[in-house]
Scaffold this motif. Structure first.
Motif, mmCIF file in Angstrom:
data_model
loop_
_atom_site.group_PDB
_atom_site.id
_atom_site.type_symbol
_atom_site.label_atom_id
_atom_site.label_comp_id
_atom_site.label_asym_id
_atom_site.label_seq_id
_atom_site.Cartn_x
_atom_site.Cartn_y
_atom_site.Cartn_z
ATOM 1 N N ALA A 211 33.941 76.553 -14.832
ATOM 2 C CA ALA A 211 34.842 75.415 -14.220
ATOM 3 C C ALA A 211 35.001 75.422 -12.972
ATOM 4 N N LEU A 212 34.842 74.760 -12.159
ATOM 5 C CA LEU A 212 35.058 74.881 -10.718
ATOM 6 C C LEU A 212 35.986 73.519 -10.185
ATOM 7 N N LYS A 213 37.153 73.749 -9.470
ATOM 8 C CA LYS A 213 38.032 72.982 -8.998
ATOM 9 C C LYS A 213 37.630 72.619 -7.426
ATOM 10 N N ASN A 214 37.051 73.494 -6.851
ATOM 11 C CA ASN A 214 36.776 73.286 -5.539
ATOM 12 C C ASN A 214 35.627 72.260 -5.216
ATOM 13 N N GLU A 215 36.066 70.947 -4.867
ATOM 14 C CA GLU A 215 35.188 70.051 -4.221
ATOM 15 C C GLU A 215 33.720 70.536 -3.404
ATOM 16 N N GLN A 216 34.327 71.495 -2.403
ATOM 17 C CA GLN A 216 33.414 71.998 -1.401
ATOM 18 C C GLN A 216 32.400 72.712 -2.039
ATOM 19 N N TRP A 217 32.498 73.653 -3.140
ATOM 20 C CA TRP A 217 31.692 74.204 -3.863
ATOM 21 C C TRP A 217 30.839 73.482 -4.675
ATOM 22 N N LEU A 218 31.259 72.512 -5.271
ATOM 23 C CA LEU A 218 30.675 71.493 -6.050
ATOM 24 C C LEU A 218 29.599 70.816 -5.325
ATOM 25 N N ASP A 219 29.859 70.482 -4.265
ATOM 26 C CA ASP A 219 28.958 69.647 -3.096
ATOM 27 C C ASP A 219 27.835 70.589 -2.797
ATOM 28 N N ARG A 220 28.422 71.757 -2.489
ATOM 29 C CA ARG A 220 27.248 72.675 -2.148
ATOM 30 C C ARG A 220 26.243 72.917 -3.169
ATOM 31 N N ILE A 221 26.701 73.018 -4.590
ATOM 32 C CA ILE A 221 25.496 73.302 -5.694
ATOM 33 C C ILE A 221 24.999 72.082 -6.059
ATOM 34 N N ASN A 222 25.392 70.701 -5.640
ATOM 35 C CA ASN A 222 24.580 69.707 -5.832
ATOM 36 C C ASN A 222 23.583 69.738 -4.724
ATOM 37 N N LYS A 223 23.776 69.925 -3.601
ATOM 38 C CA LYS A 223 22.824 69.853 -2.654
ATOM 39 C C LYS A 223 21.798 71.154 -2.839
ATOM 40 N N THR A 224 22.366 72.159 -3.575
ATOM 41 C CA THR A 224 21.267 73.266 -3.474
ATOM 42 C C THR A 224 20.279 73.076 -4.832
ATOM 43 N N VAL A 225 20.836 72.289 -5.919
ATOM 44 C CA VAL A 225 20.123 71.760 -6.996
ATOM 45 C C VAL A 225 18.860 70.935 -6.262
ATOM 46 N N SER A 226 19.130 70.073 -5.361
ATOM 47 C CA SER A 226 18.265 68.827 -4.939
ATOM 48 C C SER A 226 17.291 69.582 -4.175
ATOM 49 N N GLN A 227 17.677 70.747 -3.514
ATOM 50 C CA GLN A 227 16.690 71.487 -2.562
ATOM 51 C C GLN A 227 15.800 72.381 -3.566
ATOM 52 N N ILE B 211 14.930 71.663 -6.566
ATOM 53 C CA ILE B 211 13.894 70.731 -7.156
ATOM 54 C C ILE B 211 12.711 70.418 -6.253
ATOM 55 N N TYR B 212 12.992 70.107 -5.220
ATOM 56 C CA TYR B 212 11.940 69.813 -4.052
ATOM 57 C C TYR B 212 10.968 71.204 -3.939
ATOM 58 N N VAL B 213 11.512 72.498 -4.071
ATOM 59 C CA VAL B 213 10.695 73.425 -4.005
ATOM 60 C C VAL B 213 9.709 73.567 -5.097
ATOM 61 N N ILE B 214 10.317 73.620 -6.367
ATOM 62 C CA ILE B 214 9.419 73.774 -7.621
ATOM 63 C C ILE B 214 8.553 72.778 -7.706
ATOM 64 N N LEU B 215 8.971 71.409 -7.401
ATOM 65 C CA LEU B 215 7.805 70.289 -7.447
ATOM 66 C C LEU B 215 6.568 70.619 -6.542
ATOM 67 N N PHE B 216 6.797 71.097 -5.403
ATOM 68 C CA PHE B 216 6.144 71.674 -4.317
ATOM 69 C C PHE B 216 5.013 72.743 -4.828
ATOM 70 N N GLY C 88 2.480 65.887 -3.982
ATOM 71 C CA GLY C 88 1.451 65.389 -3.225
ATOM 72 C C GLY C 88 1.076 66.312 -2.214
ATOM 73 N N ALA C 89 2.122 66.740 -1.541
ATOM 74 C CA ALA C 89 1.930 67.669 -0.563
ATOM 75 C C ALA C 89 1.378 69.005 -0.950
ATOM 76 N N GLY C 90 2.012 69.451 -2.056
ATOM 77 C CA GLY C 90 1.832 70.894 -2.719
ATOM 78 C C GLY C 90 0.315 70.807 -2.875
ATOM 79 N N LEU C 91 -0.073 69.706 -3.795
ATOM 80 C CA LEU C 91 -1.578 69.719 -4.209
ATOM 81 C C LEU C 91 -2.442 69.621 -3.019
ATOM 82 N N LEU C 92 -2.384 68.827 -1.842
ATOM 83 C CA LEU C 92 -2.787 68.884 -0.974
ATOM 84 C C LEU C 92 -3.258 70.016 -0.009
ATOM 85 N N LEU C 93 -1.991 70.706 0.151
ATOM 86 C CA LEU C 93 -2.157 72.038 0.891
ATOM 87 C C LEU C 93 -2.851 73.117 0.054
ATOM 88 N N GLY C 94 -2.777 73.005 -1.400
ATOM 89 C CA GLY C 94 -3.517 73.865 -2.111
ATOM 90 C C GLY C 94 -4.805 73.650 -1.895
#
Length: 301
Positions: free
Chosen positions: A19-35, A37-42, A115-121
């Motif tokens: 359980a986190l109450k620090n909004e800064q940490w939650l915001d960092r986690i949200n950004k990390t999740v987005s990043q 996801i992009y890496v795994i999809l690539f 598509g970028a991952g597919l094309l590069l491969g």
């Protein structure tokens, strides 16, 4: 049989306990999740490029995507309107409507990453080693952060249990999605456990594609990703058209995305009364995606 699945599921459980109450940490986690996801999809795109007989496999991905989309969508929409009839919700439109093309832009980015991952491969003269192990390691970290996100979404158990509309919508979506999955399994002649796992994505395209890809390979992973992504894109178009007359059906079709991605569309076109229902339904479905997917995957292994 269950040890590997439990190992994947464990980070989600550990994350949910934090359980986190620090909004800064939650915001960092949200950004990390987005990043992440992009890496795994690539990496998913790179895996697709390494498949033998790529054109035939891409046709298989398209066939699986379309079959599951039609089967699950038909079952969902055949049942959800009964909730509107038996438990009506008065939706009211707001003055501002969210531009759909802006909402769809994020989905387009994800397709471009694959598509970028597919094309590069395809362009590289050699295959990239350790893609599978790298994807699995990133997946464990992603599930840990997703567990933290779910725990800190702001919903208590009491709030969930008191919102009958949200709970019933989630239940109907789960059961009818499985019915659609069974129909797709029959049409495609694939194992029932594979079909039930794939039909348990409930609109969460990134996690669904990643889990299915890790368990069954890039064909299932790609098909699951595009299945849920297609569902979200259709929801973005359908919600503004139908939410005033069929609010529960519109929220239900949005699936797990009613908690986040399609929530602004639901709020702007359906009004504030639809928001708690959408949040509860989306939260329950988001929580159930990894639970049911990993459960059915374990049964098939």
């Amino acid at each position: 049989m269950y040890s590997g699945v439990f190992l994947i599921f464990l980070p989600l459980i550990i994350g949910y306990l934090i359980a986190l109450k620090n909004e800064q940490w939650l915001d960092r986690i949200n950004k990390t999740v987005s990043q992440l996801i992009y890496v795994i999809l690539f990496l998913m795109g790179l895996s697709l490029s390494a498949l033998d007989n790529l054109s035939a496999n891409l046709q298989t991905i398209g066939l699986y995507t379309l079959t599951f989309f039609l089967a699950i969508g038909t079952c969902n929409l055949a049942s959800l309107p009964f909730i509107d009839k038996w438990m009506p919700v008065e939706a009211c439109s707001n003055s501002k409507t969210m531009p759909i093309h802006l909402m769809a832009l994020e989905s387009a980015k994800l397709i471009l990453v694959v598509g970028a991952g597919l094309l590069l491969g395809l362009l590289m003269p050699f295959q990239v080693p350790y893609i599978s192990s790298a994807s699995e390691s990133i997946l464990l970290l992603l599930l840990f952060f997703i567990g933290i996100q779910l725990r800190n979404s702001g919903l208590t158990l009491k709030q969930i249990l008191l919102n009958k509309h949200g709970m019933i919508i989630a239940l109907v979506v789960v059961l009818t999605s499985w019915c659609g999955g069974l129909i797709a399994a029959y049409l495609l002649d694939i194992p029932l456990t594979n079909a039930l796992a794939m039909s348990s994505g409930f609109g969460w395209y990134s996690l669904a594609g990643i889990l299915m890809g890790d368990a069954y390979g890039p064909v299932y992973g790609g098909a699951s990703f595009f299945l849920e992504l297609l569902r979200e894109l259709v929801a973005l178009i359908a919600i503004p058209l139908f939410i005033r007359r069929y609010p529960c059906s519109s929220i239900g079709y949005a699936g797990a995305t009613s908690l986040d991605f399609t929530l602004p569309v639901i709020q702007s076109t359906g009004g504030v009364r639809c928001v708690p229902i959408a949040i509860v339904s989306g939260f329950i479905l988001s929580l159930l995606v990894p639970v049911f997917m990993l459960f059915f995957i374990s049964l098939g292994q």
